[in-house]
Write a protein that holds these residues in place. Structure first.
Motif, mmCIF file in Angstrom:
data_model
loop_
_atom_site.group_PDB
_atom_site.id
_atom_site.type_symbol
_atom_site.label_atom_id
_atom_site.label_comp_id
_atom_site.label_asym_id
_atom_site.label_seq_id
_atom_site.Cartn_x
_atom_site.Cartn_y
_atom_site.Cartn_z
ATOM 1 N N PHE A 1 0.812 -1.212 0.000
ATOM 2 C CA PHE A 1 0.000 0.000 0.000
ATOM 3 C C PHE A 1 0.851 1.269 0.000
ATOM 4 O O PHE A 1 0.470 2.273 -0.589
ATOM 5 C CB PHE A 1 -1.004 -0.019 1.153
ATOM 6 C CG PHE A 1 -2.188 -0.899 0.868
ATOM 7 C CD1 PHE A 1 -3.167 -0.503 -0.036
ATOM 8 C CD2 PHE A 1 -2.309 -2.147 1.477
ATOM 9 C CE1 PHE A 1 -4.247 -1.318 -0.333
ATOM 10 C CE2 PHE A 1 -3.394 -2.974 1.186
ATOM 11 C CZ PHE A 1 -4.355 -2.569 0.285
ATOM 12 N N VAL A 2 1.997 1.199 0.636
ATOM 13 C CA VAL A 2 2.874 2.374 0.608
ATOM 14 C C VAL A 2 3.429 2.566 -0.804
ATOM 15 O O VAL A 2 3.556 3.686 -1.286
ATOM 16 C CB VAL A 2 4.015 2.233 1.636
ATOM 17 C CG1 VAL A 2 5.051 3.350 1.444
ATOM 18 C CG2 VAL A 2 3.459 2.282 3.048
ATOM 19 N N ASP A 3 3.719 1.446 -1.437
ATOM 20 C CA ASP A 3 4.240 1.529 -2.806
ATOM 21 C C ASP A 3 3.184 2.086 -3.758
ATOM 22 O O ASP A 3 3.480 2.932 -4.599
ATOM 23 C CB ASP A 3 4.661 0.131 -3.271
ATOM 24 C CG ASP A 3 5.087 0.106 -4.731
ATOM 25 O OD1 ASP A 3 6.063 0.808 -5.074
ATOM 26 O OD2 ASP A 3 4.447 -0.604 -5.534
ATOM 27 N N ARG A 4 1.973 1.621 -3.591
ATOM 28 C CA ARG A 4 0.906 2.039 -4.500
ATOM 29 C C ARG A 4 0.407 3.436 -4.214
ATOM 30 O O ARG A 4 -0.091 4.112 -5.093
ATOM 31 C CB ARG A 4 -0.267 1.069 -4.400
ATOM 32 C CG ARG A 4 0.117 -0.379 -4.591
ATOM 33 C CD ARG A 4 0.631 -0.646 -5.963
ATOM 34 N NE ARG A 4 -0.413 -0.764 -6.956
ATOM 35 C CZ ARG A 4 -0.170 -0.972 -8.239
ATOM 36 N NH1 ARG A 4 1.061 -1.044 -8.674
ATOM 37 N NH2 ARG A 4 -1.168 -1.091 -9.087
ATOM 38 N N TYR A 5 0.463 3.830 -2.962
ATOM 39 C CA TYR A 5 -0.086 5.123 -2.576
ATOM 40 C C TYR A 5 0.948 5.907 -1.782
ATOM 41 O O TYR A 5 0.810 6.086 -0.574
ATOM 42 C CB TYR A 5 -1.378 4.933 -1.779
ATOM 43 C CG TYR A 5 -2.383 4.088 -2.512
ATOM 44 C CD1 TYR A 5 -3.143 4.640 -3.532
ATOM 45 C CD2 TYR A 5 -2.532 2.733 -2.236
ATOM 46 C CE1 TYR A 5 -4.044 3.870 -4.250
ATOM 47 C CE2 TYR A 5 -3.426 1.955 -2.950
ATOM 48 C CZ TYR A 5 -4.179 2.531 -3.957
ATOM 49 O OH TYR A 5 -5.056 1.764 -4.665
ATOM 50 N N PRO A 6 1.960 6.395 -2.458
ATOM 51 C CA PRO A 6 3.048 7.091 -1.780
ATOM 52 C C PRO A 6 2.503 8.297 -1.023
ATOM 53 O O PRO A 6 1.630 9.004 -1.522
ATOM 54 C CB PRO A 6 3.940 7.569 -2.940
ATOM 55 C CG PRO A 6 3.550 6.760 -4.109
ATOM 56 C CD PRO A 6 2.111 6.406 -3.920
ATOM 57 N N GLY A 7 3.008 8.489 0.162
ATOM 58 C CA GLY A 7 2.582 9.625 0.962
ATOM 59 C C GLY A 7 1.456 9.279 1.921
ATOM 60 O O GLY A 7 0.910 10.145 2.591
ATOM 61 N N LEU A 8 1.128 8.002 1.971
ATOM 62 C CA LEU A 8 0.106 7.530 2.903
ATOM 63 C C LEU A 8 0.521 7.878 4.333
ATOM 64 O O LEU A 8 1.692 7.800 4.677
ATOM 65 C CB LEU A 8 0.025 6.008 2.763
ATOM 66 C CG LEU A 8 -1.315 5.286 2.712
ATOM 67 C CD1 LEU A 8 -2.298 5.978 1.807
ATOM 68 C CD2 LEU A 8 -1.105 3.848 2.288
#
Lengths: 186, 186
Positions: A64-71
DNA sequence: TCGTTTATGTCAGTGTTGTTGACATATTTC
DNA sequence: GAAATATGTCAACAACACTGACATAAACGA
């Protein structure tokens, strides 16, 4: 899987079963297919993760961090539905081993925005690759040779997708198992 | 879920990302949808099981024994893909508390054929009911108001099914999250 | 019949991942 | 300046998976 697809003791049911094994409903197959599909779906990444000493929890965070950077932490907690203590344990591993970095939020400096490092992106890519491969193969599958004249209009596609998500060598065994139920319900 | 769907620190990526967050592939959404769908799919039973002091492992055993009466230990192990030690721990609970009974196999007396008792069938029925409800609702869902002109022919149905499997109040948040990715990929 | 294989059970130790509860710090907000 | 918010951390605990070792009963093959 290697079922004999035979065998039945005394009666197919035990002492006094009122409704018999919980009746036959449209979509019941989907319940089991979802189980089998998910089982194999997470199996691929598991093998890779083991080589890094990581588990599924690490995978989910990294993904999820990879897909949604800045989470933010809060968002991640909301996605994963785990406690911050659980998250922190695995997140700490990923940060210490340089797969993820934190940046202080600009608008709200209390927040920690999460980003993948190159290493993180690389590993996430490897993981997503095997899963994408399985999904794509499932989508491309020739309707998963549906062996039954499935009547419920709409279930078919989802059903075939889930079946095609199962490891190819296992599909026959799953079909055999589920056919076993169809028979005894007759 | 309650995402702000806003926020981005410095750049949407960190220092030097070679390929950026693992590219955009058809079916990528399915990976995440499968995660969310499964998360909510097992959530329903979990609440019921907690009242009985059981967990997911108990559920899986009870489910398959209920659906396939006469299952042997070996078959169950093959379905669940766990070790006999893991199986035995939960199976023992279910037997001691009279949800499942064992019968010596007739053709092969080494085997222990598993059957649900009335109690077992009842609980299995409760569990399958909530899952069937979710699946049926998902199948009946008006195509899950697909908000994008989905181009990949075939993915649609599976994608809508998985989306519709997600807890209704969460769907918007999931869509919002995934839209966030679609944007940054532009 | 005897030795081997198979199906199952069990003891003991360990690891991952989830939980609760309590408490600490920095920052924002009213 | 007080209260709320975002995050971090310590400690204990529970569920569920694993490994390795060993035990028993039944089936099977030579």
């Amino acid at each position: 899987m290697t079922f004999p697809a035979t065998q039945t003791a005394g009666g197919a049911s035990v002492p006094g079963q009122t409704p018999g094994p919980s009746g036959q409903n449209p979509g019941d197959d989907l319940i089991e297919l979802l189980f089998f599909a998910y089982r194999d779906f997470v199996g691929d990444p598991d093998r890779i993760l083991a080589q890094y000493g990581f588990g599924r929890a690490h995978h989910r965070v990294l993904h999820f961090v990879d897909r949604y950077p800045g989470l933010t932490i809060a968002e991640l907690l909301d996605i994963l539905r785990i406690t911050k203590q659980s998250l922190n344990r695995v997140l700490k591993d990923l940060i210490e081993q340089d797969y993820i970095v934190q940046k202080t939020g600009t608008s709200d400096r209390r927040q920690r925005l999460l980003f993948c490092t190159d290493r993180g992106t690389a590993l996430a890519g490897d993981l997503i690759r095997v899963q994408t491969h399985r999904v794509r193969r499932a989508l491309a599958d020739p309707a998963a040779e549906s062996p039954d004249g499935n009547p419920d209009g709409g279930a078919i596609s989802a059903q075939n997708f889930l079946l095609a998500m199962i490891e190819p060598e296992e599909r026959a065994a799953v079909r055999r198992l589920m056919a076993r139920r169809a028979r005894s319900a007759a």
